[in-house]
Scaffold this motif. Structure first.
Motif, mmCIF file in Angstrom:
data_model
loop_
_atom_site.group_PDB
_atom_site.id
_atom_site.type_symbol
_atom_site.label_atom_id
_atom_site.label_comp_id
_atom_site.label_asym_id
_atom_site.label_seq_id
_atom_site.Cartn_x
_atom_site.Cartn_y
_atom_site.Cartn_z
ATOM 1 N N SER A 57 -10.550 19.850 109.845
ATOM 2 C CA SER A 57 -10.986 20.502 108.608
ATOM 3 C C SER A 57 -11.927 19.552 107.862
ATOM 4 N N THR A 58 -12.637 20.083 106.895
ATOM 5 C CA THR A 58 -13.488 19.267 106.019
ATOM 6 C C THR A 58 -13.151 19.606 104.563
ATOM 7 N N ILE A 91 -13.598 20.220 116.192
ATOM 8 C CA ILE A 91 -14.500 19.310 115.492
ATOM 9 C C ILE A 91 -15.853 19.246 116.188
ATOM 10 N N GLY A 143 -12.353 14.548 108.510
ATOM 11 C CA GLY A 143 -13.107 15.594 109.205
ATOM 12 C C GLY A 143 -14.539 15.684 108.706
ATOM 13 N N THR A 144 -14.738 15.518 107.393
ATOM 14 C CA THR A 144 -16.098 15.541 106.831
ATOM 15 C C THR A 144 -16.947 14.421 107.419
ATOM 16 N N THR A 167 -17.484 14.975 111.516
ATOM 17 C CA THR A 167 -18.434 16.045 111.853
ATOM 18 C C THR A 167 -19.861 15.672 111.422
ATOM 19 N N SER A 168 -20.004 15.003 110.285
ATOM 20 C CA SER A 168 -21.343 14.624 109.822
ATOM 21 C C SER A 168 -21.959 13.566 110.738
ATOM 22 N N GLN A 213 -9.084 16.020 105.508
ATOM 23 C CA GLN A 213 -10.358 16.672 105.185
ATOM 24 C C GLN A 213 -11.484 15.651 105.020
ATOM 25 N N MET A 240 -22.651 16.938 105.048
ATOM 26 C CA MET A 240 -21.358 16.693 104.407
ATOM 27 C C MET A 240 -20.946 17.840 103.488
ATOM 28 N N LEU A 264 -15.850 14.629 97.302
ATOM 29 C CA LEU A 264 -17.028 15.026 98.082
ATOM 30 C C LEU A 264 -18.303 14.751 97.289
#
Length: 307
Positions: free
Chosen positions: A257-258, A163, A74-75, A78-79, A71, A232, A285
């Motif tokens: 996933s994030t 993603i 992935g965060t 994607t960011s 996760q 994020m 996070l």
């Protein structure tokens, strides 16, 4: 007319300063209370898993084994993908809407429409991503995979959510932030600088790249970092299009996933140690977002000092 201010005016000024000070302290207290509450809830998982929680790749509520690296990865991916897509377009839009390329009667509605993108609920972006964006991106992704599949980030064929779709959705969602803040920074550049550059014989593009952009760079960088924090923490839209797969993959066409998607998917049905593990992930996070904001402030200050 006397130049001295009245006692009432001075009293109002002092009252305003005290009031804003109280509000500022109140915001800091609320932030600290949230961090403390989340930290208390996360403490059992922190005791049991320690820093291994950050690099662990297994999330198994049945056996109470938790690791959040897929996760976190992935965060970050994607960011970063969203920033790569949104920054050139956002800064370009800001330049287009601030440097008299359009008549004011056309420019104003476009500025309003760009800012209106920020008001669309994230669940609408998610539905649009499922029914519109994925059917458009899948053939393009297949072509990229067949052409450049030897590159690890394109090594798998897209099969719908993934993603890269989440990155596209995030790019669209943060675009208004980058465009609006960058435009404000560009408009705030003193007109004397433009006139001075034109007076020295510079062309429009020389003035933009050598005078206006360097002057406004601190505001533009601040807007980009603010958008990164927004990307994020985005939850619903990403949860709907990323595929929610608990694994680390090098290909952006795979599902992932994030941290925010993990919280949205599991918190309602969680219990016991799983709640604590989710709180631990939320605390991570929170820390990532805090680090991004601190780096943004340092970056803006360093850039401002050089200009």
């Amino acid at each position: 007319m006397s130049w001295q201010r009245s006692a009432t005016s001075r009293l109002v000024d002092k009252g305003f300063i005290w009031l804003t000070g109280v509000f500022a302290i109140g915001v800091a207290v609320v932030l600290a209370a949230i961090a403390l509450q989340v930290g208390q809830q996360a403490f059992p998982a922190m005791q049991q898993f320690g820093l291994g929680f950050i690099i662990g790749t297994r999330w198994d509520p049945v056996q109470n084994i938790y690791g959040a690296w897929p996760q976190i990865y992935g965060t970050i991916v994607t960011s970063v993908l969203a920033l790569l897509l949104a920054v050139p377009i956002g800064v370009g839009v800001a330049l287009f809407l601030s440097e008299d390329f359009l008549p004011p009667r056309i420019q104003r509605p476009i500025v309003f429409l760009v800012e209106l993108l920020a008001a669309i609920p994230s669940v609408v972006y998610g539905l649009w991503g499922i029914f519109v964006l994925i059917p458009i991106l899948t053939p393009v992704g297949n072509w990229i995979h067949q052409t450049l599949g030897f590159i690890p980030i394109f090594s798998t064929a897209p099969s719908g959510p993934g993603i890269y779709v989440a990155g596209f959705i995030l790019a669209i969602m943060i675009l208004p932030i980058i465009a609006a803040i960058s435009r404000d920074a560009l408009v705030a550049v003193p007109p004397e600088l433009r006139q001075g550059a034109y007076g020295l014989g510079a062309t429009r593009w020389e003035t933009i790249f050598q005078v206006i952009l360097p002057t406004a760079i601190s505001g533009i960088v601040g807007g980009i970092m603010l958008a990164l924090g927004r990307a994020m923490g985005e939850t619903m839209a990403v949860t709907m299009v990323i595929g929610n797969s608990n694994r680390v993959t090098g290909s952006i066409f795979d599902s992932g996933s994030t941290v925010s998607a993990l919280l949205a998917n599991q918190f309602a049905e969680a219990g016991g140690l799983q709640i604590s593990a989710l709180m631990y992930a939320a605390l991570l996070l929170f820390g990532l977002t805090l680090i991004v904001n601190i780096l943004a402030e340092l970056l803006v200050r360093s850039v401002r000092l050089k200009v």
